[in-house]
Design a protein around this motif. Sequence first.
Motif, PDB file in Angstrom:
ATOM      1  N   PRO A  40      38.564  26.795  33.137  1.00  0.00           N
ATOM      2  CA  PRO A  40      39.092  28.031  33.743  1.00  0.00           C
ATOM      3  C   PRO A  40      40.547  27.878  34.162  1.00  0.00           C
ATOM      4  O   PRO A  40      40.911  26.910  34.827  1.00  0.00           O
ATOM      5  CB  PRO A  40      38.180  28.228  34.958  1.00  0.00           C
ATOM      6  CG  PRO A  40      36.917  27.531  34.609  1.00  0.00           C
ATOM      7  CD  PRO A  40      37.315  26.350  33.786  1.00  0.00           C
ATOM      8  N   GLY A  41      41.375  28.823  33.739  1.00  0.00           N
ATOM      9  CA  GLY A  41      42.772  28.805  34.121  1.00  0.00           C
ATOM     10  C   GLY A  41      43.642  27.809  33.390  1.00  0.00           C
ATOM     11  O   GLY A  41      44.820  27.650  33.718  1.00  0.00           O
ATOM     12  N   LYS A  42      43.061  27.121  32.411  1.00  0.00           N
ATOM     13  CA  LYS A  42      43.827  26.116  31.671  1.00  0.00           C
ATOM     14  C   LYS A  42      43.876  26.449  30.187  1.00  0.00           C
ATOM     15  O   LYS A  42      43.076  27.230  29.684  1.00  0.00           O
ATOM     16  CB  LYS A  42      43.211  24.733  31.871  1.00  0.00           C
ATOM     17  CG  LYS A  42      43.304  24.229  33.299  1.00  0.00           C
ATOM     18  CD  LYS A  42      42.870  22.768  33.386  1.00  0.00           C
ATOM     19  CE  LYS A  42      43.043  22.226  34.785  1.00  0.00           C
ATOM     20  NZ  LYS A  42      42.635  20.797  34.870  1.00  0.00           N
ATOM     21  N   GLU A  43      44.813  25.821  29.488  1.00  0.00           N
ATOM     22  CA  GLU A  43      44.904  25.999  28.048  1.00  0.00           C
ATOM     23  C   GLU A  43      43.814  25.199  27.336  1.00  0.00           C
ATOM     24  O   GLU A  43      43.312  24.209  27.862  1.00  0.00           O
ATOM     25  CB  GLU A  43      46.285  25.547  27.554  1.00  0.00           C
ATOM     26  CG  GLU A  43      47.427  26.421  28.031  1.00  0.00           C
ATOM     27  CD  GLU A  43      48.751  26.055  27.385  1.00  0.00           C
ATOM     28  OE1 GLU A  43      49.738  26.770  27.628  1.00  0.00           O
ATOM     29  OE2 GLU A  43      48.799  25.063  26.637  1.00  0.00           O
ATOM     30  N   THR A  90      34.172  19.973  33.214  1.00  0.00           N
ATOM     31  CA  THR A  90      33.659  21.334  33.196  1.00  0.00           C
ATOM     32  C   THR A  90      34.577  22.231  32.380  1.00  0.00           C
ATOM     33  O   THR A  90      35.778  22.302  32.633  1.00  0.00           O
ATOM     34  CB  THR A  90      33.531  21.876  34.623  1.00  0.00           C
ATOM     35  OG1 THR A  90      32.545  21.110  35.322  1.00  0.00           O
ATOM     36  CG2 THR A  90      33.132  23.344  34.619  1.00  0.00           C
ATOM     37  N   ALA A  91      34.003  22.884  31.371  1.00  0.00           N
ATOM     38  CA  ALA A  91      34.792  23.722  30.469  1.00  0.00           C
ATOM     39  C   ALA A  91      33.859  24.382  29.466  1.00  0.00           C
ATOM     40  O   ALA A  91      32.685  24.003  29.344  1.00  0.00           O
ATOM     41  CB  ALA A  91      35.827  22.892  29.726  1.00  0.00           C
ATOM     42  N   VAL A  92      34.405  25.338  28.737  1.00  0.00           N
ATOM     43  CA  VAL A  92      33.735  25.838  27.546  1.00  0.00           C
ATOM     44  C   VAL A  92      34.176  24.951  26.386  1.00  0.00           C
ATOM     45  O   VAL A  92      35.378  24.747  26.173  1.00  0.00           O
ATOM     46  CB  VAL A  92      34.095  27.307  27.261  1.00  0.00           C
ATOM     47  CG1 VAL A  92      33.432  27.776  25.978  1.00  0.00           C
ATOM     48  CG2 VAL A  92      33.673  28.189  28.435  1.00  0.00           C
ATOM     49  N   TYR A  93      33.204  24.413  25.683  1.00  0.00           N
ATOM     50  CA  TYR A  93      33.470  23.511  24.570  1.00  0.00           C
ATOM     51  C   TYR A  93      33.296  24.256  23.248  1.00  0.00           C
ATOM     52  O   TYR A  93      32.313  24.977  23.053  1.00  0.00           O
ATOM     53  CB  TYR A  93      32.531  22.309  24.621  1.00  0.00           C
ATOM     54  CG  TYR A  93      32.936  21.308  25.680  1.00  0.00           C
ATOM     55  CD1 TYR A  93      32.773  21.603  27.024  1.00  0.00           C
ATOM     56  CD2 TYR A  93      33.507  20.087  25.334  1.00  0.00           C
ATOM     57  CE1 TYR A  93      33.176  20.706  28.007  1.00  0.00           C
ATOM     58  CE2 TYR A  93      33.901  19.171  26.305  1.00  0.00           C
ATOM     59  CZ  TYR A  93      33.730  19.493  27.639  1.00  0.00           C
ATOM     60  OH  TYR A  93      34.122  18.590  28.606  1.00  0.00           O
ATOM     61  N   TYR A  94      34.258  24.051  22.358  1.00  0.00           N
ATOM     62  CA  TYR A  94      34.271  24.701  21.051  1.00  0.00           C
ATOM     63  C   TYR A  94      34.333  23.647  19.953  1.00  0.00           C
ATOM     64  O   TYR A  94      34.961  22.594  20.114  1.00  0.00           O
ATOM     65  CB  TYR A  94      35.505  25.583  20.902  1.00  0.00           C
ATOM     66  CG  TYR A  94      35.652  26.680  21.911  1.00  0.00           C
ATOM     67  CD1 TYR A  94      36.282  26.455  23.135  1.00  0.00           C
ATOM     68  CD2 TYR A  94      35.174  27.959  21.654  1.00  0.00           C
ATOM     69  CE1 TYR A  94      36.433  27.460  24.073  1.00  0.00           C
ATOM     70  CE2 TYR A  94      35.322  28.977  22.588  1.00  0.00           C
ATOM     71  CZ  TYR A  94      35.954  28.722  23.786  1.00  0.00           C
ATOM     72  OH  TYR A  94      36.098  29.725  24.704  1.00  0.00           O
ATOM     73  N   CYS A  95      33.723  23.964  18.821  1.00  0.00           N
ATOM     74  CA  CYS A  95      33.974  23.176  17.630  1.00  0.00           C
ATOM     75  C   CYS A  95      34.843  24.025  16.692  1.00  0.00           C
ATOM     76  O   CYS A  95      34.794  25.263  16.735  1.00  0.00           O
ATOM     77  CB  CYS A  95      32.691  22.740  16.939  1.00  0.00           C
ATOM     78  SG  CYS A  95      31.537  24.052  16.538  1.00  0.00           S
ATOM     79  N   ALA A  96      35.631  23.351  15.890  1.00  0.00           N
ATOM     80  CA  ALA A  96      36.559  24.046  15.007  1.00  0.00           C
ATOM     81  C   ALA A  96      36.759  23.252  13.731  1.00  0.00           C
ATOM     82  O   ALA A  96      36.524  22.040  13.699  1.00  0.00           O
ATOM     83  CB  ALA A  96      37.897  24.266  15.710  1.00  0.00           C
ATOM     84  N   ALA A  97      37.217  23.949  12.697  1.00  0.00           N
ATOM     85  CA  ALA A  97      37.436  23.311  11.401  1.00  0.00           C
ATOM     86  C   ALA A  97      38.730  23.830  10.780  1.00  0.00           C
ATOM     87  O   ALA A  97      39.173  24.947  11.075  1.00  0.00           O
ATOM     88  CB  ALA A  97      36.266  23.585  10.465  1.00  0.00           C
ATOM     89  N   ASP A  98      39.314  23.006   9.917  1.00  0.00           N
ATOM     90  CA  ASP A  98      40.550  23.389   9.258  1.00  0.00           C
ATOM     91  C   ASP A  98      40.618  22.723   7.890  1.00  0.00           C
ATOM     92  O   ASP A  98      40.207  21.574   7.736  1.00  0.00           O
ATOM     93  CB  ASP A  98      41.746  22.971  10.110  1.00  0.00           C
ATOM     94  CG  ASP A  98      43.052  23.478   9.536  1.00  0.00           C
ATOM     95  OD1 ASP A  98      43.793  22.676   8.955  1.00  0.00           O
ATOM     96  OD2 ASP A  98      43.325  24.683   9.670  1.00  0.00           O
TER      97      ASP A  98
END
Length: 127
Positions: A40-43, A90-98
Amino acid sequence: VQLQASGGGLVQPGGSLRLSCAASGFRLDDYAIGWFRQAPGKEREGVSTISINDGKTVYADSVKGRFTSSRDNAKNTLYLQMNNLKPEDTAVYYCAADSSYYDAAYYLREPRVMDYWGKGTLVTVSS
């Protein structure tokens, strides 16, 4: 290309969680892939990334020695084992691909260049 992260939840400090990221529409081992998080509140920041070039995994300094990323090519799934969790994880964790060929350290620093993102999963570390 679709990515779906799961496995988040509430855990006490010092506890463990394993996140999963199921991929569909493409082969994980044909893409650079990684885990990212946004508190929250961070990049958004890189947690762990794997490049196409050499398949090496790099980790953010803040998680080295505590988090381990792995890939099951047969299941086309990426995992993130998180041990000794801290409240600052504590954060929302995402997976990503490129599909590009940047090295893993670059992806870690520049999440914005990842082409494909899944919906995140919330990890809360609190007593």
